[in-house]
Design a protein around this motif. Structure first.
Motif, PDB file in Angstrom:
ATOM      1  N   PHE A 110      -2.289   6.028  -4.208  1.00  0.00           N
ATOM      2  CA  PHE A 110      -3.409   5.605  -5.066  1.00  0.00           C
ATOM      3  C   PHE A 110      -4.601   6.490  -4.716  1.00  0.00           C
ATOM      4  O   PHE A 110      -5.217   6.292  -3.681  1.00  0.00           O
ATOM      5  CB  PHE A 110      -3.781   4.148  -4.832  1.00  0.00           C
ATOM      6  CG  PHE A 110      -2.606   3.248  -4.594  1.00  0.00           C
ATOM      7  CD1 PHE A 110      -1.602   3.119  -5.548  1.00  0.00           C
ATOM      8  CD2 PHE A 110      -2.495   2.530  -3.417  1.00  0.00           C
ATOM      9  CE1 PHE A 110      -0.521   2.285  -5.324  1.00  0.00           C
ATOM     10  CE2 PHE A 110      -1.418   1.691  -3.187  1.00  0.00           C
ATOM     11  CZ  PHE A 110      -0.423   1.581  -4.141  1.00  0.00           C
ATOM     12  N   GLY A 122      -3.382  11.528  10.811  1.00  0.00           N
ATOM     13  CA  GLY A 122      -4.162  12.432   9.970  1.00  0.00           C
ATOM     14  C   GLY A 122      -4.013  11.982   8.519  1.00  0.00           C
ATOM     15  O   GLY A 122      -3.460  10.917   8.230  1.00  0.00           O
ATOM     16  N   VAL A 123      -4.484  12.786   7.608  1.00  0.00           N
ATOM     17  CA  VAL A 123      -4.363  12.435   6.186  1.00  0.00           C
ATOM     18  C   VAL A 123      -2.887  12.342   5.823  1.00  0.00           C
ATOM     19  O   VAL A 123      -2.095  13.223   6.164  1.00  0.00           O
ATOM     20  CB  VAL A 123      -5.051  13.507   5.308  1.00  0.00           C
ATOM     21  CG1 VAL A 123      -4.797  13.239   3.837  1.00  0.00           C
ATOM     22  CG2 VAL A 123      -6.543  13.561   5.596  1.00  0.00           C
ATOM     23  N   LEU A 124      -2.544  11.234   5.160  1.00  0.00           N
ATOM     24  CA  LEU A 124      -1.182  11.067   4.638  1.00  0.00           C
ATOM     25  C   LEU A 124      -1.216  11.358   3.143  1.00  0.00           C
ATOM     26  O   LEU A 124      -2.167  10.990   2.447  1.00  0.00           O
ATOM     27  CB  LEU A 124      -0.697   9.641   4.893  1.00  0.00           C
ATOM     28  CG  LEU A 124      -0.211   9.413   6.330  1.00  0.00           C
ATOM     29  CD1 LEU A 124      -0.687   8.086   6.865  1.00  0.00           C
ATOM     30  CD2 LEU A 124       1.309   9.507   6.388  1.00  0.00           C
ATOM     31  N   GLY A 176       0.831  -1.197   0.000  1.00  0.00           N
ATOM     32  CA  GLY A 176       0.000   0.000   0.000  1.00  0.00           C
ATOM     33  C   GLY A 176       0.862   1.240   0.000  1.00  0.00           C
ATOM     34  O   GLY A 176       2.100   1.175   0.080  1.00  0.00           O
ATOM     35  N   ASP A 212       1.230  -2.403  11.571  1.00  0.00           N
ATOM     36  CA  ASP A 212      -0.009  -2.832  10.893  1.00  0.00           C
ATOM     37  C   ASP A 212      -0.504  -1.702   9.992  1.00  0.00           C
ATOM     38  O   ASP A 212      -1.143  -0.751  10.459  1.00  0.00           O
ATOM     39  CB  ASP A 212      -1.062  -3.218  11.928  1.00  0.00           C
ATOM     40  CG  ASP A 212      -2.246  -3.944  11.289  1.00  0.00           C
ATOM     41  OD1 ASP A 212      -2.190  -4.229  10.075  1.00  0.00           O
ATOM     42  OD2 ASP A 212      -3.223  -4.228  12.014  1.00  0.00           O
ATOM     43  N   ALA A 213      -0.191  -1.816   8.704  1.00  0.00           N
ATOM     44  CA  ALA A 213      -0.597  -0.793   7.717  1.00  0.00           C
ATOM     45  C   ALA A 213      -1.540  -1.399   6.682  1.00  0.00           C
ATOM     46  O   ALA A 213      -1.693  -0.858   5.595  1.00  0.00           O
ATOM     47  CB  ALA A 213       0.640  -0.204   7.035  1.00  0.00           C
ATOM     48  N   VAL A 216       1.202   3.722   2.289  1.00  0.00           N
ATOM     49  CA  VAL A 216       1.942   3.993   3.525  1.00  0.00           C
ATOM     50  C   VAL A 216       2.930   2.860   3.830  1.00  0.00           C
ATOM     51  O   VAL A 216       4.097   3.104   4.155  1.00  0.00           O
ATOM     52  CB  VAL A 216       0.966   4.216   4.704  1.00  0.00           C
ATOM     53  CG1 VAL A 216       1.729   4.453   5.993  1.00  0.00           C
ATOM     54  CG2 VAL A 216       0.038   5.400   4.413  1.00  0.00           C
ATOM     55  N   GLY A 217       2.465   1.598   3.693  1.00  0.00           N
ATOM     56  CA  GLY A 217       3.343   0.464   3.993  1.00  0.00           C
ATOM     57  C   GLY A 217       4.613   0.487   3.151  1.00  0.00           C
ATOM     58  O   GLY A 217       5.722   0.309   3.659  1.00  0.00           O
ATOM     59  N   ALA A 265      -5.275  -2.340   5.548  1.00  0.00           N
ATOM     60  CA  ALA A 265      -6.689  -2.034   5.838  1.00  0.00           C
ATOM     61  C   ALA A 265      -7.369  -1.643   4.546  1.00  0.00           C
ATOM     62  O   ALA A 265      -6.721  -1.350   3.544  1.00  0.00           O
ATOM     63  CB  ALA A 265      -6.797  -0.869   6.825  1.00  0.00           C
ATOM     64  N   THR A 306      -6.479   6.118  12.882  1.00  0.00           N
ATOM     65  CA  THR A 306      -6.948   7.204  12.021  1.00  0.00           C
ATOM     66  C   THR A 306      -7.671   8.303  12.804  1.00  0.00           C
ATOM     67  O   THR A 306      -8.198   8.050  13.897  1.00  0.00           O
ATOM     68  CB  THR A 306      -7.924   6.614  10.969  1.00  0.00           C
ATOM     69  OG1 THR A 306      -8.578   7.675  10.285  1.00  0.00           O
ATOM     70  CG2 THR A 306      -8.993   5.759  11.610  1.00  0.00           C
TER      71      THR A 306
HETATM   72  N1  NAD Z   1      -3.630   7.261   3.791  1.00  0.00           N
HETATM   73  C1  NAD Z   1      -4.141   7.972   4.761  1.00  0.00           C
HETATM   74  O1  NAD Z   1      -4.415   9.180   4.600  1.00  0.00           O
HETATM   75  C2  NAD Z   1      -4.366   7.346   6.132  1.00  0.00           C
HETATM   76  C3  NAD Z   1      -4.801   8.171   7.178  1.00  0.00           C
HETATM   77  C4  NAD Z   1      -5.014   7.593   8.418  1.00  0.00           C
HETATM   78  C5  NAD Z   1      -4.775   6.246   8.623  1.00  0.00           C
HETATM   79  N2  NAD Z   1      -4.361   5.475   7.595  1.00  0.00           N
HETATM   80  C6  NAD Z   1      -4.137   4.041   7.842  1.00  0.00           C
HETATM   81  O2  NAD Z   1      -2.858   3.690   7.343  1.00  0.00           O
HETATM   82  C7  NAD Z   1      -2.881   2.361   6.840  1.00  0.00           C
HETATM   83  C8  NAD Z   1      -2.354   2.341   5.410  1.00  0.00           C
HETATM   84  O3  NAD Z   1      -3.180   3.146   4.578  1.00  0.00           O
HETATM   85  P1  NAD Z   1      -2.805   3.394   3.053  1.00  0.00           P
HETATM   86  O4  NAD Z   1      -3.192   4.776   2.725  1.00  0.00           O
HETATM   87  O5  NAD Z   1      -1.425   2.915   2.794  1.00  0.00           O
HETATM   88  O6  NAD Z   1      -3.849   2.423   2.348  1.00  0.00           O
HETATM   89  P2  NAD Z   1      -3.584   1.523   1.039  1.00  0.00           P
HETATM   90  O7  NAD Z   1      -4.913   1.074   0.554  1.00  0.00           O
HETATM   91  O8  NAD Z   1      -2.714   2.261   0.089  1.00  0.00           O
HETATM   92  O9  NAD Z   1      -2.755   0.311   1.632  1.00  0.00           O
HETATM   93  C9  NAD Z   1      -3.363  -0.718   2.390  1.00  0.00           C
HETATM   94  C10 NAD Z   1      -2.764  -2.045   1.901  1.00  0.00           C
HETATM   95  O10 NAD Z   1      -3.297  -3.098   2.705  1.00  0.00           O
HETATM   96  C11 NAD Z   1      -3.565  -4.197   1.838  1.00  0.00           C
HETATM   97  N3  NAD Z   1      -4.592  -5.027   2.493  1.00  0.00           N
HETATM   98  C12 NAD Z   1      -5.893  -4.727   2.732  1.00  0.00           C
HETATM   99  N4  NAD Z   1      -6.512  -5.742   3.343  1.00  0.00           N
HETATM  100  C13 NAD Z   1      -5.584  -6.721   3.513  1.00  0.00           C
HETATM  101  C14 NAD Z   1      -5.619  -8.034   4.062  1.00  0.00           C
HETATM  102  N5  NAD Z   1      -6.740  -8.560   4.564  1.00  0.00           N
HETATM  103  N6  NAD Z   1      -4.469  -8.762   4.061  1.00  0.00           N
HETATM  104  C15 NAD Z   1      -3.334  -8.272   3.530  1.00  0.00           C
HETATM  105  N7  NAD Z   1      -3.248  -7.031   2.975  1.00  0.00           N
HETATM  106  C16 NAD Z   1      -4.356  -6.264   2.980  1.00  0.00           C
HETATM  107  C17 NAD Z   1      -4.024  -3.579   0.519  1.00  0.00           C
HETATM  108  O11 NAD Z   1      -3.872  -4.424  -0.593  1.00  0.00           O
HETATM  109  C18 NAD Z   1      -3.125  -2.349   0.434  1.00  0.00           C
HETATM  110  O12 NAD Z   1      -1.942  -2.600  -0.303  1.00  0.00           O
HETATM  111  C19 NAD Z   1      -4.333   1.887   6.960  1.00  0.00           C
HETATM  112  O13 NAD Z   1      -4.447   1.107   8.115  1.00  0.00           O
HETATM  113  C20 NAD Z   1      -5.131   3.160   7.112  1.00  0.00           C
HETATM  114  O14 NAD Z   1      -6.294   2.938   7.864  1.00  0.00           O
HETATM  115  C21 NAD Z   1      -4.142   5.992   6.355  1.00  0.00           C
END
Ligand code: NAD
Length: 355
Positions: free
Chosen positions: A210, A202-204, A10, A76-77, A12-13, A79, A123
């Motif tokens: 994506f 907050g928002v990243l 993902g 844990d990233a 963030v990951g 979701a 979040t």
């Molecule tokens: N992006 C933001 O603005 C933001 C803000 C606050 C919190 N977060 C949290 O940060 C984390 C990462 O967000 P992100 O923006 O990178 O989202 P993202 O959708 O880009 O990445 C999430 C990754 O998790 C994978 N995934 C989902 N379900 C899964 C499962 N059951 N098993 C294995 N992999 C799985 C997806 O394929 C995806 O690659 C999330 O937990 C999100 O709640 C993000």
């Protein structure tokens, strides 16, 4: 140190993996992702080149989690990160809670078994939508701004909402899965004695995110503006005055790197965010885009959308005091980075499944 990052493909990951390798030499990174998110497969190659050991697996499956190598820490990233998940017709509420809550529970079992530390990326959406919607705001320079003279709510100031703000429902189904994950993580950590950090992010935002209209809004808005896709100012009179703050995953990596080296305090919940100095309305974002890509006018859509709020800025004072942490990358620097990505990646939104 061996580090497992879930959701490693993902936005963030994958960024955390890259930045943590840079700032924490000697860390060996493992990752798991089910590639559910459209576009996530694009990060696989870069991670492999960095020597990250990747497992294509699903956190919902206990047997996939059981097969993961033993690590010292888990971030844990993984979701479904959309606030509309479970009600948008693209994922059911059950699917949402299986990914976001059951997946976290399986990882907590992993931590119990291996005595691994746990960092949850939670979040800002764990906060009460009703309480947020009732905050007194006024319009200033095409943006909602908190009106401190009318403020009667605990846990909020001009610096933003802090960790004491109400988490009373409604918080959205997405927010509820994250809040429940927080509670279970803290309970597991205390019961089975492994360290737990909860980062309410907050928002990243940054290059390579994506973007869809529901999630990854800064990336989506710049790419959509450049591609001349129809843009909409949804709700709140259709002016685009709604405000969010944003920060960069490199700044998150710096905080997480500090957390991996120390024991969490009794209350391990921290805001990690851009804060008031990195907040912007959609209308202001459009003006920024107009200067770079030429004028493109979003259409007003006054119908309210579930879970939308006019003003949400995250106060990161607690993280500043505890870790001496502040976001180093300004919102304008982040926008410049995304702008560069837009120029080199035409058609990006189609690869991310944005309709
Ligand atoms: N992006 C933001 O603005 C933001 C803000 C606050 C919190 N977060 C949290 O940060 C984390 C990462 O967000 P992100 O923006 O990178 O989202 P993202 O959708 O880009 O990445 C999430 C990754 O998790 C994978 N995934 C989902 N379900 C899964 C499962 N059951 N098993 C294995 N992999 C799985 C997806 O394929 C995806 O690659 C999330 O937990 C999100 O709640 C993000």
């Amino acid at each position: 140190m061996k580090l497992l990052i879930t959701g490693i493909c993902g936005f963030v990951g994958s960024r955390l993996a890259a930045y943590l390798q840079e700032i924490s030499p000697g860390v060996e990174i493992f990752g798991i992702d089910n590639l559910l998110r459209p576009g996530s497969e694009m990060n696989r190659e870069a991670l492999a080149k960095r020597g990250v050991r990747f497992t294509h697996g699903d956190l919902r499956l206990r047997s996939d989690v059981d097969a993961l190598p033993k690590c010292d820490w888990v971030i844990d990233a993984a979701a479904n990160p959309s606030v509309l998940a479970g009600v948008d017709g693209r994922s059911s509420p059950r699917q949402l809670s299986e990914h976001n809550l059951d997946g976290t529970l399986n990882i907590l079992e992993y931590c119990r078994e291996h005595k691994a530390g746990f960092v949850l990326l939670s979040t800002s959406r764990v906060y009460s939508i009703k309480a947020l919607a009732q905050l007194p705001v006024e319009v200033c320079d095409r943006a909602f701004e908190l009106n401190p003279r009318e403020l009667r709510t605990a846990g909020v100031s001009a610096a933003g909402i802090n960790e004491r703000f109400s988490t009373e429902p409604p918080v959205s189904l997405y927010g509820a899965t994250k809040l429940a994950s927080e509670v279970m993580a803290r309970e597991y950590g205390l019961t089975f004695q492994f360290p737990v950090w909860i980062n309410r992010c907050g928002v990243l935002a940054g290059a390579g995110q994506f973007g869809t209209a529901e999630q990854g809004i800064f990336s989506y808005w710049l790419h959509a503006h450049a591609e001349r896709r129809p843009l909409r100012y949804i709700g709140f009179g259709g002016h685009g005055y709604q405000v969010r703050d944003a920060f960069h995953p490199a700044d998150l990596a710096e905080l997480v790197s500090a957390q991996l080296k120390q024991d969490p305090p009794e209350d391990p919940v921290f805001h990690v965010s851009g804060g008031a100095e990195n907040a912007m309305s959609l209308a202001q974002l459009t003006a920024w885009c107009d200067e770079r890509f030429g004028k493109h006018v979003p259409q007003p859509d006054t119908r309210p959308r579930p879970f939308d709020i006019p003003w949400l800025v995250m106060d990161h004072t607690r993280a500043a005091e505890h870790f001496d942490w502040r976001p180093k990358r300004s919102l304008y620097a982040i926008l410049d980075e995304i702008f560069d990505h837009v120029r080199h990646n035409p058609g990006w939104l189609a690869k991310c499944g944005a309709v």
